[in-house]
Motif scaffolding. Structure first.
Motif, PDB file in Angstrom:
ATOM      1  N   GLU A  69      86.126  55.614  45.549  1.00 26.85           N
ATOM      2  CA  GLU A  69      87.221  55.447  46.239  1.00 26.85           C
ATOM      3  C   GLU A  69      87.276  55.531  47.702  1.00 26.85           C
ATOM      4  OE1 GLU A  69      91.431  53.844  46.694  1.00 26.85           O
ATOM      5  OE2 GLU A  69      90.039  53.895  45.098  1.00 26.85           O
ATOM      6  N   SER A  70      86.596  56.580  48.267  1.00 25.91           N
ATOM      7  CA  SER A  70      86.316  56.918  49.656  1.00 25.91           C
ATOM      8  C   SER A  70      85.418  57.817  49.666  1.00 25.91           C
ATOM      9  CB  SER A  70      87.685  57.881  50.180  1.00 25.91           C
ATOM     10  OG  SER A  70      87.833  58.942  49.578  1.00 25.91           O
ATOM     11  N   VAL A  71      84.795  57.832  51.093  1.00 28.13           N
ATOM     12  CA  VAL A  71      83.686  58.542  51.496  1.00 28.13           C
ATOM     13  C   VAL A  71      84.023  59.384  52.720  1.00 28.13           C
ATOM     14  CG1 VAL A  71      82.734  56.367  52.821  1.00 28.13           C
ATOM     15  CG2 VAL A  71      80.971  58.299  52.250  1.00 28.13           C
ATOM     16  N   ALA A 130      86.861  53.849  53.599  1.00 29.32           N
ATOM     17  CA  ALA A 130      86.988  53.554  52.150  1.00 29.32           C
ATOM     18  C   ALA A 130      85.583  52.988  51.727  1.00 29.32           C
ATOM     19  CB  ALA A 130      87.929  52.647  51.896  1.00 29.32           C
ATOM     20  N   VAL A 131      84.687  52.300  52.703  1.00 28.36           N
ATOM     21  CA  VAL A 131      83.394  51.792  52.499  1.00 28.36           C
ATOM     22  C   VAL A 131      82.321  52.408  53.548  1.00 28.36           C
ATOM     23  CG1 VAL A 131      82.072  49.847  52.316  1.00 28.36           C
ATOM     24  CG2 VAL A 131      84.414  49.707  51.488  1.00 28.36           C
ATOM     25  N   PHE A 132      81.327  52.758  52.898  1.00 27.62           N
ATOM     26  CA  PHE A 132      80.337  53.621  53.896  1.00 27.62           C
ATOM     27  C   PHE A 132      79.125  52.396  54.343  1.00 27.62           C
ATOM     28  CE2 PHE A 132      76.447  55.509  54.845  1.00 27.62           C
ATOM     29  CZ  PHE A 132      76.541  56.418  55.784  1.00 27.62           C
ATOM     30  N   GLU A 133      79.129  52.187  55.541  1.00 29.48           N
ATOM     31  CA  GLU A 133      77.947  51.247  56.066  1.00 29.48           C
ATOM     32  C   GLU A 133      76.880  52.125  56.852  1.00 29.48           C
ATOM     33  OE1 GLU A 133      80.066  47.931  58.174  1.00 29.48           O
ATOM     34  OE2 GLU A 133      80.510  47.335  56.406  1.00 29.48           O
ATOM     35  N   THR A 134      77.404  52.714  57.883  1.00 32.49           N
ATOM     36  CA  THR A 134      76.584  53.726  58.683  1.00 32.49           C
ATOM     37  C   THR A 134      77.636  54.709  59.272  1.00 32.49           C
ATOM     38  OG1 THR A 134      74.944  54.139  60.219  1.00 32.49           O
ATOM     39  CG2 THR A 134      76.601  52.483  60.748  1.00 32.49           C
ATOM     40  N   CYS A 135      77.199  55.916  59.860  1.00 32.26           N
ATOM     41  CA  CYS A 135      78.026  56.816  60.447  1.00 32.26           C
ATOM     42  C   CYS A 135      77.367  57.029  61.869  1.00 32.26           C
ATOM     43  CB  CYS A 135      78.108  57.951  59.513  1.00 32.26           C
ATOM     44  SG  CYS A 135      79.337  59.287  60.486  1.00 32.26           S
ATOM     45  N   GLU A 136      77.816  56.869  63.110  1.00 34.54           N
ATOM     46  CA  GLU A 136      77.262  57.482  64.320  1.00 34.54           C
ATOM     47  C   GLU A 136      77.531  58.867  64.477  1.00 34.54           C
ATOM     48  OE1 GLU A 136      76.568  54.903  67.975  1.00 34.54           O
ATOM     49  OE2 GLU A 136      78.498  55.727  68.241  1.00 34.54           O
ATOM     50  N   ILE A 137      76.521  59.699  64.772  1.00 33.60           N
ATOM     51  CA  ILE A 137      76.624  61.026  65.062  1.00 33.60           C
ATOM     52  C   ILE A 137      76.742  61.261  66.411  1.00 33.60           C
ATOM     53  CG2 ILE A 137      76.241  63.281  64.362  1.00 33.60           C
ATOM     54  CD1 ILE A 137      75.501  62.523  61.611  1.00 33.60           C
ATOM     55  N   SER A 138      77.416  61.673  67.186  1.00 34.45           N
ATOM     56  CA  SER A 138      77.052  62.177  68.656  1.00 34.45           C
ATOM     57  C   SER A 138      76.845  63.612  68.513  1.00 34.45           C
ATOM     58  CB  SER A 138      78.464  61.951  69.407  1.00 34.45           C
ATOM     59  OG  SER A 138      78.274  62.361  70.742  1.00 34.45           O
ATOM     60  N   THR A 139      75.543  64.215  68.929  1.00 31.48           N
ATOM     61  CA  THR A 139      75.040  65.251  68.739  1.00 31.48           C
ATOM     62  C   THR A 139      75.476  66.364  69.777  1.00 31.48           C
ATOM     63  OG1 THR A 139      72.870  64.858  69.525  1.00 31.48           O
ATOM     64  CG2 THR A 139      73.098  64.642  67.011  1.00 31.48           C
ATOM     65  N   SER A 140      75.940  65.604  70.719  1.00 32.72           N
ATOM     66  CA  SER A 140      76.476  66.504  71.920  1.00 32.72           C
ATOM     67  C   SER A 140      77.804  67.526  71.435  1.00 32.72           C
ATOM     68  CB  SER A 140      77.083  65.540  73.051  1.00 32.72           C
ATOM     69  OG  SER A 140      77.939  64.588  72.320  1.00 32.72           O
ATOM     70  N   HIS A 141      78.332  67.022  70.419  1.00 30.51           N
ATOM     71  CA  HIS A 141      79.360  67.819  69.763  1.00 30.51           C
ATOM     72  C   HIS A 141      78.799  69.014  69.123  1.00 30.51           C
ATOM     73  CE1 HIS A 141      82.517  64.995  70.703  1.00 30.51           C
ATOM     74  NE2 HIS A 141      81.829  64.013  70.033  1.00 30.51           N
ATOM     75  N   ILE A 188      77.241  63.908  52.608  1.00 26.79           N
ATOM     76  CA  ILE A 188      78.194  62.803  52.212  1.00 26.79           C
ATOM     77  C   ILE A 188      78.841  63.109  51.047  1.00 26.79           C
ATOM     78  CG2 ILE A 188      78.416  59.956  51.618  1.00 26.79           C
ATOM     79  CD1 ILE A 188      75.945  59.634  53.531  1.00 26.79           C
ATOM     80  N   ARG A 189      80.075  62.744  51.000  1.00 24.33           N
ATOM     81  CA  ARG A 189      80.912  62.959  49.663  1.00 24.33           C
ATOM     82  C   ARG A 189      81.532  61.833  49.191  1.00 24.33           C
ATOM     83  NH1 ARG A 189      83.810  68.996  49.349  1.00 24.33           N
ATOM     84  NH2 ARG A 189      81.870  70.118  49.372  1.00 24.33           N
ATOM     85  N   LEU A 190      81.447  61.293  48.029  1.00 23.79           N
ATOM     86  CA  LEU A 190      82.249  60.387  47.467  1.00 23.79           C
ATOM     87  C   LEU A 190      83.198  60.800  46.560  1.00 23.79           C
ATOM     88  CD1 LEU A 190      79.025  57.843  46.481  1.00 23.79           C
ATOM     89  CD2 LEU A 190      80.254  58.165  48.735  1.00 23.79           C
ATOM     90  N   SER A 191      84.242  60.101  46.840  1.00 24.71           N
ATOM     91  CA  SER A 191      85.653  60.629  45.974  1.00 24.71           C
ATOM     92  C   SER A 191      86.181  59.384  45.137  1.00 24.71           C
ATOM     93  CB  SER A 191      86.389  61.415  46.924  1.00 24.71           C
ATOM     94  OG  SER A 191      85.995  62.559  47.471  1.00 24.71           O
ATOM     95  N   ASP A 192      86.772  59.968  43.815  1.00 27.97           N
ATOM     96  CA  ASP A 192      87.463  58.971  43.221  1.00 27.97           C
ATOM     97  C   ASP A 192      89.073  58.811  43.589  1.00 27.97           C
ATOM     98  OD1 ASP A 192      88.851  61.158  42.228  1.00 27.97           O
ATOM     99  OD2 ASP A 192      87.935  61.147  40.305  1.00 27.97           O
ATOM    100  N   VAL A 193      89.903  58.310  42.738  1.00 29.12           N
ATOM    101  CA  VAL A 193      91.416  57.834  43.396  1.00 29.12           C
ATOM    102  C   VAL A 193      92.036  59.203  43.613  1.00 29.12           C
ATOM    103  CG1 VAL A 193      92.045  57.264  41.195  1.00 29.12           C
ATOM    104  CG2 VAL A 193      93.054  56.209  43.129  1.00 29.12           C
TER     105      VAL A 193
END
Length: 244
Positions: free
Chosen positions: A141-143, A165-176, A187-192
């Motif tokens: 359902e979500s990521v 809701a859909v995972f393609e890619t996640c841009e991480i700014s490591t300056s944080h 990465i965690r996938l969850s159900d409804v």
């Protein structure tokens, strides 16, 4: 964590292994050579050899009672989602945490999606703008993508990096993140209903100091606020400089 325990980013889960009570066979090698560790007919010892049967026994029960074939990939998936505390994230000390046997048995016939982080690889050093990439199969359902301290004692706040809701890619700014700190990216996938049905994690170290000095690639995203300091040593003197 037991002082003798294995640890590190290759660890998956944790199980009891200190002062564990075990059955003792009469006339056995253990009875003859481990007298100081025998109490009222039971053997009480510690070690990873005492921890691993906890997990092997649970998986044996799953295999014998599940209608779904238990292969290596499915066994790993079940172990990853069955830690006792849903809020516990992957750490180098305890992996995905202690197993909740009831939760694991309740999930034994479920059709679980599978997620594997492909970039960055476990144990790598990252800097600047880093794309977190993963292969995902199955329905969810979500990521959510999070970053936290790689060790349970790290004084690092949990950061939610991406959520969709859909995972393609996640841009991480490591300056944080803190330079020189090891982080667990998960990465965690969850159900409804919000239950975690699949997860994967890698540990990576942040190194932006070399990047700042080399100016070789972008360090910040377009929405970043630049207001923090670094400190370096020159001729035994600490020199603070601001990135702005």
């Amino acid at each position: 964590k037991s002082g003798f325990s294995n640890y590190g980013s290759i660890l998956d889960i944790a199980a009891p292994g200190s002062n564990t009570i075990s059955l003792l066979s009469e006339g056995s090698y253990m009875e003859a050579n481990y007298q100081p560790y025998i109490y009222e007919g039971y053997l009480i010892i510690s070690g990873t050899s005492m921890a691993s049967p906890h997990i092997a026994g649970i998986l044996a029960g799953i295999k014998s009672s599940s209608s779904v074939e238990l292969d290596t990939q499915r066994a790993r998936a079940l172990l990853k989602i069955s830690q006792k505390n849903d809020n516990q994230f992957f750490t180098e000390d305890f992996g995905y945490g202690k197993i909740d046997q009831k939760k694991m048995f309740d999930s034994r016939d479920s059709v679980l999606p599978v997620v594997n982080i492909t970039n960055p690889i476990n144990g790598s050093v990252i800097s600047g703008l880093q794309n977190l990439e993963a292969s995902i199969s199955g329905e969810y359902e979500s990521v959510t993508v999070t970053a936290s301290g790689a060790r349970s004692g790290d004084d690092v706040d949990l950061i939610e990096v991406c959520s969709s809701a859909v995972f393609e890619t996640c841009e991480i700014s490591t300056s944080h993140f803190k330079d020189g700190q090891d982080y667990s990216f998960e990465i965690r996938l969850s159900d409804v209903d919000g239950n975690i049905i699949s997860r994967d994690a890698v540990v990576a170290s942040i190194n932006n100091l070399d990047l700042i000095l080399s100016d070789s690639k972008p360090l910040y995203g377009s929405k970043d606020t630049l207001s923090f300091y670094y400190s370096i040593g020159i001729d035994s003197q600490d020199v603070d400089y601001r990135v702005a």
